[in-house]
Scaffold this motif. Sequence first.
Motif, short mmCIF file in Angstrom:
data_model
loop_
_atom_site.label_atom_id
_atom_site.label_comp_id
_atom_site.label_asym_id
_atom_site.label_seq_id
_atom_site.Cartn_x
_atom_site.Cartn_y
_atom_site.Cartn_z
N GLY A 43 0.79 -1.16 -0.05
CA GLY A 43 0.17 -0.15 0.09
C GLY A 43 0.90 1.23 0.04
O GLY A 43 2.04 1.17 0.49
N LYS A 44 0.39 2.44 -0.62
CA LYS A 44 1.17 3.59 -0.80
C LYS A 44 1.41 4.14 0.77
O LYS A 44 2.34 5.13 0.69
CB LYS A 44 0.47 4.64 -1.78
N ILE A 46 -0.41 6.44 1.69
CA ILE A 46 -0.69 7.91 1.17
C ILE A 46 -1.31 8.69 2.52
O ILE A 46 -0.78 10.07 2.66
CB ILE A 46 -1.31 8.27 0.00
N ARG A 47 -2.16 8.16 3.23
CA ARG A 47 -2.92 9.05 4.36
C ARG A 47 -1.93 9.25 5.40
O ARG A 47 -1.80 10.67 5.62
CB ARG A 47 -4.04 8.19 4.63
N GLU A 76 -3.89 4.90 8.77
CA GLU A 76 -3.94 3.58 7.75
C GLU A 76 -4.51 2.46 8.27
O GLU A 76 -5.20 1.60 7.42
CB GLU A 76 -2.20 3.27 7.76
N HIS A 79 -8.05 2.81 7.09
CA HIS A 79 -8.23 2.72 5.56
C HIS A 79 -8.18 1.34 5.50
O HIS A 79 -8.73 0.58 4.50
CB HIS A 79 -6.83 3.62 5.03
N HIS A 85 -13.35 -4.64 4.57
CA HIS A 85 -14.71 -4.88 4.38
C HIS A 85 -15.15 -4.36 2.90
O HIS A 85 -16.14 -5.17 2.56
CB HIS A 85 -15.33 -3.81 5.51
N MET A 91 -20.06 -6.74 -0.23
CA MET A 91 -19.92 -5.40 -0.91
C MET A 91 -19.20 -5.43 -2.33
O MET A 91 -20.10 -5.96 -3.12
CB MET A 91 -19.10 -4.72 0.27
N LYS A 181 -16.93 9.08 0.59
CA LYS A 181 -16.41 7.62 0.63
C LYS A 181 -14.87 7.73 0.72
O LYS A 181 -14.14 6.91 1.52
CB LYS A 181 -16.61 7.05 -0.69
N PHE A 218 -7.85 12.64 -6.49
CA PHE A 218 -7.29 11.18 -6.12
C PHE A 218 -8.32 10.19 -6.52
O PHE A 218 -7.98 9.23 -7.26
CB PHE A 218 -7.03 11.07 -4.59
N GLN A 219 -9.60 10.45 -6.46
CA GLN A 219 -10.38 9.73 -6.91
C GLN A 219 -10.94 9.48 -8.28
O GLN A 219 -10.96 8.68 -8.87
CB GLN A 219 -12.06 10.17 -6.03
N ASP A 222 -8.29 7.45 -9.51
CA ASP A 222 -8.47 6.08 -9.22
C ASP A 222 -9.54 5.74 -10.28
O ASP A 222 -9.34 4.48 -10.89
CB ASP A 222 -9.15 5.93 -8.00
C1 GRG Z 1 -16.30 -0.56 3.93
C2 GRG Z 1 -16.80 1.34 5.45
C3 GRG Z 1 -16.38 0.84 4.15
C4 GRG Z 1 -15.65 1.70 3.31
C5 GRG Z 1 -15.00 1.33 2.15
C6 GRG Z 1 -12.31 3.30 0.81
C7 GRG Z 1 -13.49 2.36 0.47
C8 GRG Z 1 -14.71 2.52 1.22
C9 GRG Z 1 -13.50 1.51 -0.49
C10 GRG Z 1 -12.39 1.05 -1.43
C11 GRG Z 1 -12.91 1.34 -2.57
C12 GRG Z 1 -11.85 2.00 -3.70
C13 GRG Z 1 -11.03 1.15 -4.52
C14 GRG Z 1 -12.17 3.35 -3.78
C15 GRG Z 1 -11.30 4.33 -4.36
C16 GRG Z 1 -10.30 4.82 -3.79
C17 GRG Z 1 -9.59 4.08 -2.77
C18 GRG Z 1 -9.55 4.44 -1.43
C19 GRG Z 1 -8.57 3.64 -3.38
C20 GRG Z 1 -7.69 2.82 -2.47
O1 GRG Z 1 -6.57 3.67 -1.65
P1 GRG Z 1 -5.10 3.55 -1.98
O2 GRG Z 1 -4.84 3.80 -3.35
O3 GRG Z 1 -4.89 2.14 -1.54
O4 GRG Z 1 -4.50 4.47 -1.15
P2 GRG Z 1 -3.38 1.40 -0.93
O5 GRG Z 1 -3.40 -0.03 -1.49
O6 GRG Z 1 -2.23 2.25 -1.58
O7 GRG Z 1 -3.40 1.66 0.30
#
Ligand code: GRG
Length: 295
Positions: A43-44, A46-47, A76, A79, A85, A91, A181, A218-219, A222
């Motif tokens: 994981g990056k 990033i947070r 983290e 996250h 989940h 989900m 989100k 960021f979104q 993504d």
């Molecule tokens: C289950 C309450 C609950 C929430 C889930 C964050 C999220 C909400 C879902 C993840 C789905 C997703 C891929 C969203 C897009 C943006 C995102 C959060 C990507 C993943 O984060 P990165 O890129 O991942 O920071 P790494 O792996 O680098 O930590």
Amino acid sequence: MNIKAYLEDQKKRVDRFLESLFTDRKRLSSLTESVRYSLLAGGKRIRPVLTLAACEACGMGEEGETLSLPVGAALELIHTYSLIHDDLPAMDNDDLRRGRPTNHKVYGEAMAILAGDTLLTEAFHLISNLKTKNPERLLKVIGEISQAAGANGMAGGQAIDLEAQGKLLLPQQLEQLHRMKTGCLMEASVVVGAMLADADTSKLRAIRDYGAAIGLSFQIADDILDVEGGTEELGKPAGSDEAKSKPTYPSILGLEASRRLAQESTDRALNALHSFDERAEPLREIARYIISRRS
Ligand code: GRG
């Protein structure tokens, strides 16, 4: 500055800290194994890196130096819970995350749910255990993070996302969904860094604006990566948004307009920092990196 080297160094600091968690021999169990499996899967980071960079941009302060790393690490943990989940069959039902089988594929659904619960709960325990001369500030940090993760933030955004699958959303509705989100936790990541540095109201406001703007870019990045990236680069199946009929920026606006919007949002983030000195350079570079990243 060399942003790649900066991100790599800060990530190493975060990784070292995360490595030290959930190691109590008396409490080692399949639950902690499953927690560590996801938490230490890469994981990056990033947070937490944003927390460290925002604290630095605001002058670090007496306690910022010691508290920004554990508080960033707590973000983290939250996250990682959200990813575990999010991947569950109820989900997104994903098999691959951070380049490895998802938590429930290895440990089963029940343990994956508990791993997520553990990470969320222990994140707040970690913060509440920190030594501080200013407990009130730490309470504010807890308030900021809990709001960002709860019904008005990440969990609420995830609920809207689940209900939006297969539906056509207006661009404003998509922005609201993603703001909650993904954006709220990224915004909180920088805001708590600024709080720990004792930033004044105007600096806090600027950091919050920066956080909201990079959360959006960021979104969008993504969503674009999900269309253009490969499964190996992403560490999760590419093209999964489309396969699940998820509303995304490219599906609603098209790729070109999505890229433009990401750039505008990055410009807004940079503008928010106009009154900051060179200590905000890492934050500026992170804003640029977010829309150029490949994973
Ligand atoms: C289950 C309450 C609950 C929430 C889930 C964050 C999220 C909400 C879902 C993840 C789905 C997703 C891929 C969203 C897009 C943006 C995102 C959060 C990507 C993943 O984060 P990165 O890129 O991942 O920071 P790494 O792996 O680098 O930590």
